[in-house]
Design a protein around this motif. Structure first.
Motif, PDB file in Angstrom:
ATOM      1  N   ASP A   1       0.846  -1.197   0.000  1.00 57.84           N
ATOM      2  CA  ASP A   1       0.000   0.000   0.000  1.00 57.84           C
ATOM      3  C   ASP A   1       0.881   1.248   0.000  1.00 57.84           C
ATOM      4  OD1 ASP A   1      -3.077   0.730   0.842  1.00 57.84           O
ATOM      5  OD2 ASP A   1      -1.623   2.223   1.509  1.00 57.84           O
ATOM      6  N   ARG A   2       0.517   2.220  -0.854  1.00 57.24           N
ATOM      7  CA  ARG A   2       1.398   3.378  -0.988  1.00 57.24           C
ATOM      8  C   ARG A   2       1.446   4.233   0.269  1.00 57.24           C
ATOM      9  NH1 ARG A   2      -2.198   7.931  -2.810  1.00 57.24           N
ATOM     10  NH2 ARG A   2      -4.152   6.817  -2.842  1.00 57.24           N
ATOM     11  N   GLU A   3       0.352   4.218   1.066  1.00 57.46           N
ATOM     12  CA  GLU A   3       0.317   5.060   2.263  1.00 57.46           C
ATOM     13  C   GLU A   3       0.515   4.259   3.543  1.00 57.46           C
ATOM     14  OE1 GLU A   3       0.224   8.272   2.228  1.00 57.46           O
ATOM     15  OE2 GLU A   3      -0.302   8.565   0.117  1.00 57.46           O
ATOM     16  N   HIS A   4       0.173   2.997   3.485  1.00 55.14           N
ATOM     17  CA  HIS A   4       0.175   2.218   4.720  1.00 55.14           C
ATOM     18  C   HIS A   4       0.689   0.805   4.451  1.00 55.14           C
ATOM     19  CE1 HIS A   4      -0.891   1.342   8.769  1.00 55.14           C
ATOM     20  NE2 HIS A   4      -1.726   0.388   8.436  1.00 55.14           N
TER      21      HIS A   4
END
Ligand SMILES: Cc1cc2nc3c(=O)[nH]c(=O)nc-3n(C[C@H](O)[C@H](O)[C@H](O)COP(=O)(O)OP(=O)(O)OC[C@H]3O[C@@H](n4cnc5c(N)ncnc54)[C@H](O)[C@@H]3O)c2cc1C
Ligand code: SF4
Ligand code: SF4
Lengths: 652, 301
Positions: free
Chosen positions: B167-170
């Motif tokens: 996941d790019r954010e998480h």
């Protein structure tokens, strides 16, 4: 046959890249063509007069207009030739605008293509036959799907106009999103106070039958004569007996049921009435949380209900309603914002949606109108609003503007200050879109009188810091990074089409865009019509819009229905399939393939034959390609007519 | 048993110097897991940040050359420990999807640029190709009691369309590995924040601020150590930790491990093999707390 050809300039729309005079000159050489000319605007009054005059002067008995798409003006020109005494089906249109001039720049190639399209139209016209419509009765009852403010408005207007109305609502109460709102912009009047009385009107109006907690199962028929199967979903409560006293709710031991009406802020009981002003005010059991239905134990509600309405064995029920028109008013749903990992993707309890915030602000909501942080129940001091969450963002597949979030964010900033005078609000925005009457003044008030700090820029990240949230974003006016310590973050989540919108569209045979919003008949001129006769649109199902516009569309759809029903009979479309009884061998293949059940088997002097039920046939033509004998022929699109077009095109 | 995994291994320049312990531990755990890494012959630098800030075509040509080397080995997948190298390899591959760009690169290489090789990070092959469950099965000395924050840095997962991992954010890849090793992982909110990266040279103050924030937050969350997957992140947090302390008036003493080192410890590999002694902030107390007393030789040192 003597054919007249009119090649339209459409101002410079066509003439700009098509030599219309050359097309007309070429047309003069086509078989049957007795007259051809180019004209500036064929659809204008002088343009139409020119056609009428030419028909008379040259004794024409067929007309070809080469201009725009038939969707635009086929009806216009059919009426024109009719005025000059011709049958409206002795007319053909060649689309040399959308199919030629607007898509190619090469004038010579365009001129050639336009000439060929005219040649095809003229050849088909040679094989056209006059067709006559029949009259049929209409059922002057209307079905309205969706009981949000748009559907309510349409229902009341139709009922006031004397029509019998069937209103089908998916949830247990009408009211839609508006019933969940605290106040409404730009007047900040109480949402429930203005909507509530209208909901009561729906309940009390003698002309309205309301099916709540129901859905459309099946739709058949055609304009004037639809047949609709409605599924009344099991509520496990006999609504004929339920008085809405609410005693069951006070005694139900299962208190952890999802509170859909309150958008998950707080919990409710397995048996519940969503809110005090619900219409109908009836209880429903949420089977997923009911101990009796899940584990066979409990049944307390059945014991305490003074009216004896609980029925754990209740099943879904189906009713069939016959109506002449349908209004879809199924509204919208919120975009699933948890795809935004940068906002925590749902991991932080104090990041909530705008609709959850509305419930929190509402005096009849789960917090009694007190703004409290979901995590610890504390009053927030700094409240940050983030606009355009799931709007105007290609990266999440939602490039469109929801249109009302700027406004409700300003409203929520104002209300925050009213509830918590000590609070400071911040609004991260991309642009402010406040184009309605008194709208810009309203957002200004939020900034100037209520001291909301508007920051132009996107938020790149929210993360917990101690017991608050750090909101980091860009201030693109200052060209700096900003960080705000927030106690509560409210996301102005954009509108998605309502869950199941595409499925319903398919049942209604109407089109929808790639986001699931229903397509209007024409983006400017037919805003509440669809491409299916007798089916209309109102409210957010057609695209996100605010309450005033939703109400306006509700009334507009109602006036369309009243207009349709002002006639006693409708003319049928003669462009339907007809089975030539001499050719038919009674194999029955067409009966099987017709998607509308429009073909029946008949007995003709002891022989099996197929017969098309004219009023049910939609003219799709599937049977004509199924029939091994060429017995089934779609009128105005017969094999001969189509082959003549092909021959005209492939003559070399 | 499935066939053992085989990859072309592209160490990247840092692996020969500042992050040699990342290289050592990556090789060691892969060997322990039966993953075959074959070094790319005659590999060259990916150009790192300086190259692509100057010229996209030249920078891509550097990566394209290495990709050709991989193809010449007859292998279809290349792996590198360094996210910056990976980012350059992947960006070059992404740009070369454009025919005219690829032609320009091929011209510089004097041969057609390869477009067949798949590129991944060591972290990615471990979670995607090998699997967490199998990693868990290899643990002989669980890291019970170790509380860590997993820090991915800003380019391991981004831009998502190019890196195409987690996941790019998480991201959770390292978190999940650490949990599999028996460690406790705190929910570290700054997982994908920038450490200041190469600003360490021209604008040290930026690194002091950004990396300082990472250390402060990790400590606030109760982490005993940070786990990283990037040589530059590791260096900024580890080697510059004293500088950060003096710039910010903080008193951090937080060991900064490569995730591969902790995997090695949990697999029972020797500290020597894993280059534990190369770390600047001494991890001894943290390791000792795990009941691992370290290599006997080291102890006597
Ligand atoms: C947080 C928030 C605040 C807002 N504040 C304001 C404001 O202050 N002022 C303003 O003008 N606008 C405001 N709006 C916009 C307002 O909510 C909409 O304009 C309005 O609700 C649109 O009404 P509608 O009837 O089209 O749709 P909805 O309100 O969505 O109603 C649709 C109804 O159809 C039902 N339905 C859906 N599918 C089916 C189906 N298949 N079968 C049967 N029934 C179905 C639904 O259950 C629902 O009852 C706000 C919106 C949000 C999200
Ligand atoms: S398919 Fe043709 S032949 Fe067969 S029943 Fe239908 S019309 Fe008659
Ligand atoms: S054209 Fe034929 S298949 Fe289509 S609706 Fe009419 S009868 Fe049915």
């Amino acid at each position: 046959m003597k054919i007249g050809v009119f090649v339209c300039h459409c101002g410079s729309n066509i003439e700009g890249t098509v030599d219309t005079a050359a097309v007309a000159a070429a047309a003069r050489e086509f078989p049957g063509v007795a007259f051809a000319t180019d004209t500036m605007y064929t659809c204008s009054e002088p343009g139409q007069e020119e056609i009428v005059n030419a028909i008379k002067e040259h004794q024409l008995d067929g007309v070809v207009v080469a201009s725009c798409t038939p969707r635009m003006h086929e009806q216009t020109f059919r009426r024109t030739v009719e005025r000059a005494g011709l049958n409206r089906y002795l007319f053909e249109m060649a689309n040399i605008r959308e199919h030629v001039s607007w898509i190619g720049k090469d004038r010579e190639a365009n001129t050639n293509k336009a000439t060929e399209l005219v040649r095809m139209a003229a050849s088909k016209l040679l094989h056209n036959r006059p067709l006559l419509s029949k009259q049929f009765d209409i059922n002057k009852r209307v079905l309205i799907i969706g009981g949000g403010v748009a559907g309510i408005q349409a229902a009341l207007d139709c009922a006031e106009g004397g029509l019998e109305v069937i209103l089908v609502e998916k949830t247990t109460t009408i009211g839609g999103k508006m019933a969940k709102l605290d106040k409404t912009f730009p007047t900040v009047d109480c949402s429930c106070c203005i909507l509530g009385p209208r909901m009561v009107d729906v309940a009390q109006h003698p002309n309205i039958t309301l099916y709540a907690y129901s859905e459309i199962e099946e739709v058949s028929g055609y304009v004037g004569n639809f047949e609709v199967k409605v599924k009344k979903k099991a509520t496990y409560v006999d609504w004929d007996k339920c008085t809405g006293c609410g005693i069951c709710m006070t005694k139900c031991p299962s208190k952890k049921a999802t509170d859909f009406f309150n958008e998950g802020i707080g919990k409710t009981t397995a048996i519940n009435i969503p809110f005090p002003q619900a219409i109908p005010k009836k209880a429903k059991i949420d089977a997923n949380f009911c101990m009796k239905l899940q584990k066979g134990k409990c049944g307390i509600c059945a014991k305490v209900c003074p009216s004896g309405c609980i029925d754990f064995t209740q099943q879904d029920e189906f009713v069939t309603e016959k109506v002449g028109a349908i209004v879809a008013a199924t509204g919208f749903d919120l975009f699933d914002w948890t795809v935004y990992g940068e906002y925590g993707g749902g991991r932080y309890p104090d990041v909530i949606t705008s609709l959850q915030y509305e419930r929190m602000l509402s005096a009849s909501g789960p917090t009694g109108g007190h703004i409290k942080r979901p995590s610890d129940g504390k009053e927030p001091k700094n409240v940050v609003f983030i606009q355009c969450v799931g709007s105007r963002d290609k990266s999440v597949g939602r490039p469109y503007c929801t249109g009302f979030c700027c406004m409700y964010t300003a409203k929520q900033a104002i209300l925050t200050k009213d509830h918590l005078p000590e609070a400071q609000t911040y609004v991260f925005y991309m642009d402010i879109r406040a184009t309605g009457k008194n709208y810009d003044e309203f957002t200004r008030r939020a900034m100037e009188e209520y001291n909301a700090k508007y920051i132009r820029g996107r938020v790149s990240m929210i993360y917990p810091k101690g017991d608050s949230l750090l909101v980091r974003g860009a201030d693109t006016l200052m060209g700096t990074q900003v960080e705000v310590d927030a106690d509560l973050v409210v996301l102005a989540v954009g509108a998605d089409s309502s869950a199941g919108a595409a499925g319903l569209a398919e049942k209604l045979r109407i089109s929808y865009d790639s986001y699931g919003f229903y397509m209007e008949g024409h983006p400017k001129l037919k805003p509440v019509e669809t491409n299916t006769a007798g089916v209309y649109l109102a409210g957010c199902c057609q695209g996100p819009k605010d309450i005033p516009s939703s109400v306006a569309q509700g009334s507009a759809a109602a006036s369309k229905v009243l207009g349709l029903f002002s006639k006693d009979k409708l003319a049928s479309d003669p462009q339907v399939s007809v089975v030539d009884i001499k050719r038919c061998i009674g194999c029955g293949k067409c009966i099987k393939t017709c998607p509308f059940g429009a073909i029946k088997e008949i007995d003709f002097r002891g022989m099996k034959k197929a017969e098309v039920i004219e009023t049910v046939c939609q003219g799709c033509g599937i049977c004509t390609s199924t029939c091994p004998q060429g017995a089934a022929q779609l009128q105005h699109f017969t094999d001969n007519q189509i082959l003549s077009e092909v021959n005209a095109l492939c003559q070399f | 048993m499935s066939v053992s995994l085989t990859y072309a291994y592209y160490p990247g320049c840092s692996s020969t110097g500042t992050s040699i312990e990342y290289d050592m531990s990556s090789r060691a755990i892969c060997a322990a897991l039966d993953i075959t890494l074959t070094d790319v012959p005659n590999w060259s630098c990916c150009g790192s940040t300086p190259a692509h800030t100057v010229d996209h075509t030249l920078s891509s040509a550097l990566s394209a050359r290495n990709l050709c080397q991989v193809a010449s080995m007859g292998l279809t997948a290349a792996v590198t420990p360094c996210p910056s190298c990976l980012s350059n390899l992947k960006t070059a591959q992404h740009r070369m999807k454009n025919d005219s760009f690829r032609e320009k690169v091929s011209k510089l290489l004097d041969k057609p640029a390869d477009i067949t090789v798949e590129t991944k990070s060591v972290l990615q092959i471990l979670v995607e190709d090998y699997g967490i469950e199998k990693i868990k099965a290899k643990v002989t000395k669980p890291l019970t009691g170790l509380i860590v924050a997993a820090y991915y840095g800003c380019i391991m997962n981004r831009p998502a369309e190019i890196m195409n991992f987690d996941d790019r954010e998480h991201p959770m890849a390292m978190d999940n590995i650490m949990t599999a090793l028996g460690a406790t992982v705190v929910p570290f909110p700054l997982k994908v924040e920038c450490c200041g990266a190469s600003f360490g040279i021209p604008r040290k103050d930026v690194v002091m601020r950004l990396s300082g924030k990472l250390l402060d937050t990790a400590k606030e969350m109760g982490a005993m150590a940070l786990v990283t997957a990037c040589p530059l992140c590791q260096m900024n947090l580890d080697m510059r930790q004293e500088q950060i302390n003096s710039a910010n008036g903080s008193k951090h003493h937080m060991p900064i491990f490569y995730f591969t080192q902790l995997m090695g410890l949990a697999f029972g590999l020797s500290e020597k093999e894993l280059g534990i002694d190369k770390l600047c902030v001494n991890p001894r107390s943290v390791i000792n707390a795990l009941g691992m007393e370290g290599d006997s030789k080291e102890k006597s040192q």
